[in-house]
Enzyme design. Sequence first.
Site, PDB file in Angstrom:
ATOM      1  N   GLY A  59       0.833  -1.206   0.000  1.00 56.03           N
ATOM      2  CA  GLY A  59       0.000   0.000   0.000  1.00 56.03           C
ATOM      3  C   GLY A  59       0.860   1.245   0.000  1.00 56.03           C
ATOM      4  O   GLY A  59       2.087   1.166   0.189  1.00 56.03           O
ATOM      5  N   CYS A  86       5.322  -6.294   1.164  1.00 61.52           N
ATOM      6  CA  CYS A  86       5.704  -4.895   0.988  1.00 61.52           C
ATOM      7  C   CYS A  86       5.323  -4.069   2.228  1.00 61.52           C
ATOM      8  O   CYS A  86       5.931  -4.255   3.286  1.00 61.52           O
ATOM      9  CB  CYS A  86       5.076  -4.352  -0.302  1.00 61.52           C
ATOM     10  N   TYR A  87       4.291  -3.224   2.148  1.00 63.22           N
ATOM     11  CA  TYR A  87       3.879  -2.466   3.334  1.00 63.22           C
ATOM     12  C   TYR A  87       3.543  -3.426   4.480  1.00 63.22           C
ATOM     13  O   TYR A  87       3.840  -3.153   5.651  1.00 63.22           O
ATOM     14  CB  TYR A  87       2.659  -1.598   2.996  1.00 63.22           C
ATOM     15  N   HIS A 177       6.659  -8.304  -4.602  1.00 62.60           N
ATOM     16  CA  HIS A 177       5.262  -8.709  -4.862  1.00 62.60           C
ATOM     17  C   HIS A 177       5.205 -10.068  -5.561  1.00 62.60           C
ATOM     18  O   HIS A 177       5.414 -10.138  -6.772  1.00 62.60           O
ATOM     19  CB  HIS A 177       4.571  -7.642  -5.719  1.00 62.60           C
ATOM     20  N   GLU A 179       2.631 -11.724  -6.163  1.00 58.12           N
ATOM     21  CA  GLU A 179       1.360 -11.882  -6.885  1.00 58.12           C
ATOM     22  C   GLU A 179       1.426 -11.396  -8.329  1.00 58.12           C
ATOM     23  O   GLU A 179       0.542 -11.705  -9.119  1.00 58.12           O
ATOM     24  CB  GLU A 179       0.229 -11.141  -6.130  1.00 58.12           C
ATOM     25  N   ASP A 235     -20.491 -10.716 -18.573  1.00 54.64           N
ATOM     26  CA  ASP A 235     -21.117 -10.590 -17.252  1.00 54.64           C
ATOM     27  C   ASP A 235     -22.638 -10.646 -17.336  1.00 54.64           C
ATOM     28  O   ASP A 235     -23.283 -11.424 -16.629  1.00 54.64           O
ATOM     29  CB  ASP A 235     -20.681  -9.285 -16.560  1.00 54.64           C
ATOM     30  N   LYS A 377     -13.314 -11.924 -12.956  1.00 55.65           N
ATOM     31  CA  LYS A 377     -13.726 -12.085 -14.363  1.00 55.65           C
ATOM     32  C   LYS A 377     -13.436 -13.491 -14.900  1.00 55.65           C
ATOM     33  O   LYS A 377     -14.280 -14.096 -15.562  1.00 55.65           O
ATOM     34  CB  LYS A 377     -12.991 -11.039 -15.214  1.00 55.65           C
TER      35      LYS A 377
END
Length: 521
Positions: A59, A86-87, A177, A179, A235, A377
């Site tokens: 963040g 990270c943060y 990160h 991810e 969607d 999604k």
Amino acid sequence: MREKLNKDKIIIIDFGSQVTKLIARRIREFNVYSEILTSNEIKKLDNFNNIRGIILSGGPSTVTKGFFPKIPNHIFNLNIPILGICYGLQLIAKHFGGRVKSNIKKREFGRAELINKKKSNLTEGFFKKNKKTNVWMSHQDSVQKLPKGFSKIASTKHSILTIIENVNKKIYGIQFHPEVTHTENGTTLLKNFVLKICKAKKQWKLESEKSRIIREIKNIVQNKKVVCALSGGVDSSVVALLINKAIGKKLKCIMVDTGLMRKDEFKSTYKIFKNKYKLNVKIINASKIYFKKLKNIFDPEKKRKIIGNLFIQIFEKEAKMFKNVKFLAQGTLYPDIIESRSATGSKTSKIKSHHNVGGLPKKMNLKLVEPLKELFKDEVRKLGDSIGLIKSISRKHPFPGPGLAIRIVGSVTPEKVKILQEADYIFINELIKNGLYDKIWQAYAALLPVKTVGVMGDSRTYEYICLIRAVISEDGMTADYYSFPKYFLDEISNKIINGVKGINRVVYDITSKPPSTIELE
Ligand code: XMP
């Protein structure tokens, strides 16, 4: 009523990183349920029964100055494994008495080489044979002194304490990160945390979600009617099919033809839903009024407002003609829900207007049914496959609510729409034929508001420029342009110029997002 989810889950505390959503997605890819909460929401949580692990996200805040977002102290003592990213790492370090400093000279953005210093359960199979790997960094603050009880697992040149752990407390921190795809093998690290350290059971399956969602729709709607705006995008198509499975003919779908769809798209969508899926679909031909209102409108925001407001007016009028309608179905997705809450307490994030049809539910006194609100999604696409949605819809690229109007830069006319539809049709068909369509997040043709000189045969031409755009992306928040082989670009250019009257030049957009956006307006 929301059914109780008695499944193992991993909680992600969102401190405002742009990529928090990706953590949740990765974890669901391991068939483990994950949920994102803000630091305020975790304060109110009193039942930790099914929570097998907690991830503290990155963040924009810093723990080096007065106020900073945190989690309640008692969470560190629950004996639930914690991973700080990270943060999140810096927060752990600060809590346990380490030292975090901001140092502009030691900041790292982008790729960094990570070197393994000590064995850890977290990094099993993560490093290459030479004990190194490449990770993706985005930080200015770093941990400079180990907190008590922790040990150093890996370092980069500028960040000595890049991975730290306290095995007894099952608390881990990493500066990079895992991810994002730029971190090599990042998924392995997350998998180790979720499956080996947290021992979360793989209980998240779309198949069981499907039945739960259908049951939930039945429970909510009872014997009332539901109205749904069907566009033929992924969607709204999945929403319509799910609700149809739950309540059958009590679902009323409305399709508004704005005249701003891709070539033949409106007609073919109508046919599919009417004839193949036997849904109750009403079509409204509104293209004339759209073109009238858009005449000589150049400003992108004005265009969007006109299109959005008109849609509301038309939809409201039509929906009122159905008796006993109490619910409006919307294709709100999990990222929309996450984006609509603020992780850092700021008021900057708000729900994307296209998913929340501009205040309609309130205006019409309708309650919302949002069957996809816990899904990403790609999960919606898979769910679509599992309920028999045809691949040409479930794999369809995203298409913006305002349609081709925001792909015709400047004023929109029926003639320009026709030209663009033809060019777009050629481009998309070539992508499909060459097996490229599914490799690309989103691709389209656009019309630029400039004419340039060309020569065709022996005559001089003075026609529009067609811009083609194709991007790869994880969630539309950031994107890279797709690298087509030269022969493919040659072919597209040729086919568009030869096949579409009104275009004499084709350009390929090679900007990523940021700094550009995916759409042109
Ligand atoms: P941008 O252009 O902001 O787009 O990079 C990111 C993603 O959002 C889609 N988009 C929209 N979708 N209504 C929609 O339904 C809109 O007004 C809208 N504007 C952008 C865009 O196509 C891309 O997938």
